[in-house]
Design an enzyme around this catalytic site. Structure first.
Site: not given
Length: 412
Positions: A52, A78, A143, A241, A282
């Protein structure tokens, strides 16, 4: 107190510190970019967003809160402020929690390993104790470089490699003075069990484990819907990818969606889909060879017509909640990338790609936008933020509080 002036220091696209004020303002801007809430009666649906704090997971969280009025849980991983600042995701989560609280949304954020059963237990307990023992939506947006299997203790590592043979592509870098350079980079092919390891990390195994875990606790509401966020991308980047090791993981994710969709349809009249999102800058995408160059060229072609992640996730939430019809392709995927993969857009990008060199790149790609987006990932280069003023870095992780009554949503 630990207020100080924070200046950007980076190694390539990786910044060593983050700016709390810039991260907070970016979250404010993303929230303000969400259209007015859809009409709703009573409390909003209960949602779990796994991943999130960054990228499309952050966009899903903000769009869900501001557009749909979700309540529930966000899970991320985090680092807290210490000798260096906290990670950007730490500060973004604090800012998101503040806005949720101000708008009467009961959203709890948990910091830890989403792959672990301990986190699944914590989430399940919260759903049972705080949110009435039911979950309406689960958004999966993870990820990660590695994953430890809770059953075996085996740790798997994901890789970004082509399959079959080495792959050489153009890529975009910036030197220490910020000057752009287009150069060739060659990536060795996957070998040994690289593909299997990448699938074990980035495929659908953990997503399915979450669903099974919550189902076994009888926490899935009637009509429960889950979406895993994915990407296909351009033919220009396909070898590294979609056709590479990460592409094998994405194929596994999509196969898992089909399995889960059939299972949920039988058990809770629910469904599972993958959502194919479009290109964006990102922290994950900048690590993929060629993606930075491609994204800069795409912006050069489309300009403001590029749809930001929050805009894409508004569209996803509208489809998941029934505000708009669920629009699936022939493989059962929600496609939010049609504007990116339109033939005229891809032809224009391919033409620029073929002529992109260090000498020509500034006229072909929107490098100011791209480099600014990279800096904004860490809270820098945000308009309206005074970076000469000391800012408090020791921002606490948001703790659950009793929220005020939700605001009355307006009708779009």
């Amino acid at each position: 107190m630990s207020a100080r002036v924070i200046t950007p220091k980076s190694r390539g696209f990786l910044f060593l510190d983050s700016h709390p004020g810039g991260c907070r303002k970016l979250v404010d801007e993303k929230w303000q970019a969400v259209p007015a809430p859809v009409a709703a009666e009573g409390e909003g649906p209960v949602a779990l967003v796994i991943g999130s704090s960054a990228g499309y997971g952050l966009a899903a969280t903000i769009a869900g809160l501001a557009r749909v009025g979700i309540r529930g849980i966000g899970v991320c991983f985090e680092k807290a402020p210490a000798r260096r600042t906290g990670t950007a995701g730490w500060y973004r989560t604090a800012a998101t929690a503040r806005l949720a609280r101000e708008h009467g949304r009961d959203m709890v954020f948990l910091n830890g390993d989403a792959f672990s059963d301990a986190m699944k237990e914590q989430v399940a307990d919260l759903l049972a104790e705080r949110f009435g023992g039911r979950l309406d939506f689960l958004i999966y947006s993870v990820a990660a470089p590695r994953r430890t299997d809770p059953d075996t203790g085996t740790t798997y590592s994901s890789v970004l490699k082509p399959v079959g043979s080495p792959y050489t592509t153009k890529t975009l870098v910036f030197d220490e003075y910020g000057a752009p350079e287009v150069k060739d980079v060659t990536t060795a092919p996957a070998e040994g069990d690289d593909i299997e390891q990448t699938v074990a990390v980035m495929g659908g195994t953990d997503w399915e484990r979450w669903i099974t875990f919550l189902a076994d606790r009888s926490l899935l509401a009637d009509g429960f819907t889950t979406a895993a966020l994915s990407y296909i991308g351009s033919p220009l980047t396909a070898a590294i990818y979609r056709q590479g090791s990460i592409g094998a993981a994405k194929a596994h994710l999509e196969a898992t969606a089909r399995t889960l969709d059939e299972r949920l349809g039988k058990t809770v009249r629910g469904r599972a889909v993958t959502s194919v999102n479009a290109a964006a800058v990102t922290q994950s995408s900048t690590a993929i060879p060629g993606i930075a160059l491609y994204t800069g060229l795409l912006r050069g072609v489309l300009g403001e017509a590029m749809v930001a992640p929050v805009g894409q996730l508004v569209e996803l939430w509208d489809q998941l909640t029934g505000a708009r019809p669920l629009d699936l392709d022939n493989e059962g995927r929600v496609r939010l990338d049609t504007w990116e993969l339109a033939p005229d857009v891809q032809n224009a990008v391919a033409e620029r790609w073929s002529t992109a060199t260090t000498r020509t790149i500034t006229g072909l790609a929107d490098l100011d936008w791209f480099s600014g987006e990279v800096r904004r990932l860490y809270g820098f280069s945000v308009p309206g933020v005074d970076y000469t003023v000391p800012v408090e870095t020791d921002v606490p992780w948001p703790t659950p509080t009793v929220c005020p009554a939700p605001l009355t949503p307006s009708i779009t």
